[in-house]
Design an enzyme around this catalytic site. Structure first.
Site, short mmCIF file in Angstrom:
data_model
loop_
_atom_site.label_atom_id
_atom_site.label_comp_id
_atom_site.label_asym_id
_atom_site.label_seq_id
_atom_site.Cartn_x
_atom_site.Cartn_y
_atom_site.Cartn_z
CE1 TYR A 174 -3.07 -3.00 0.40
CE2 TYR A 174 -3.62 -2.26 2.61
CZ TYR A 174 -3.80 -3.14 1.57
OH TYR A 174 -4.71 -4.15 1.70
CG HIS A 205 -1.10 -8.78 0.18
ND1 HIS A 205 -0.67 -7.49 0.29
CD2 HIS A 205 -2.43 -8.70 -0.07
CE1 HIS A 205 -1.68 -6.65 0.11
NE2 HIS A 205 -2.75 -7.38 -0.13
#
Length: 278
Positions: A50, A108
């Site tokens: 991010y 992830h």
């Protein structure tokens, strides 16, 4: 406001509602997280990819809130599964966050074409054993991925964070999770605006009956299903609205009507298919 907690299979617990910073720009993250903490959130979900871990860490450092009162999640990105890269990745994330330990560290994506997610999971176990993460889990893992890492290591993830909303309920994964003591975290809980959940009769009718917004109704549906949810907004008013979902209940008929929004053919998915992500 007291946010309920759920217990992981390792004995730790997690606030059931948190604040997600997916797509929050790096230069807005500190302000957004500070406003979320001020609104009452104590669970923050970020990820290395991010690009906003520094902002999250700065907001935490300046909040005056005791570390023990906060729950922080970050994630291992796809190009860090091999060799000792998971160890380096967690060290880098902790430095950016300004923390000695995260509460939850997730793989992830499985990136099955690379076929190194079992190795990544083995390294995650070591990261937990060294105290760099209190709990470990996965994100976007399908049942075959889950079965393989558990068979290889004997360690079951505490959580699987997956795309989940009324139009894409992933029942095979949630059923497996329930049978194996794995909690489910819903990302994209409102359909990311790509699927018009709010315009459906099921959601609109429940919103009118409860005097709540359609977004609050959908978040309440997640909570009553036992899922962990962390809606994202950079607007303080919407953050407070998303947090105000504990003063009402959906009845059985309303829950069933929202359950029925899933077309069951996968067409409600708005994100990537895990087997295609590398």
């Amino acid at each position: 406001m007291t946010i309920p907690t759920l217990e992981f299979n390792d004995g730790n617990s997690i606030p059931q509602l948190g604040y997600g910073v997916f797509k929050v720009p790096a230069d807005e993250a500190e302000r957004a997280v500070a406003e979320a903490l001020d609104a009452g959130y104590r669970h923050i979900d970020t990820a290395a990819i991010y690009g906003n871990e520094e902002g999250v860490g700065a907001a935490i450092a300046n909040s005056g809130i005791a570390r023990s009162e906060l729950f922080v999640t970050t994630k291992l990105w796809n190009d860090r599964h091999h060799d000792d890269e998971p160890d380096r990745a967690i060290a880098e994330s902790l430095e950016r966050l300004g923390l000695e330990q995260v509460d939850l560290y997730l793989v992830h994506w499985p990136t099955p074409a690379k076929d190194d997610y079992v190795h990544a999971w083995e390294k995650m176990i070591g990261i937990r054993e060294r105290g760099l993460a209190r709990s470990i889990g996965v994100s976007n893992h399908l049942v075959p991925h889950l079965e393989r890492i558990v068979a290889a290591t004997g360690i079951t993830p505490a959580v699987n964070q997956i795309e989940l909303h009324p139009a894409y309920q992933q029942r095979e994964i949630t059923d497996w999770a329930a049978a194996h003591g794995v909690l489910i975290e819903s990302w994209g809980p409102l359909g990311q605006g790509k699927y018009d959940l709010f315009g459906t009769d099921a959601v609109a009718t429940a919103a009118a009956a409860t005097g709540r917004t359609p977004a609050q109704v959908v978040l309440r549906w997640h909570l009553q299903k036992g899922f962990i949810v962390f809606p994202k907004s950079v607007h303080a008013e919407r953050m407070r609205e998303n947090l105000d979902v504990f003063g009402f209940q959906l009845d059985d008929a309303q829950m069933a009507a929202i359950d029925a929004l899933d077309p069951l053919d996968g067409s409600g998915r708005v994100g990537s298919q895990p087997n295609d992500v590398n």
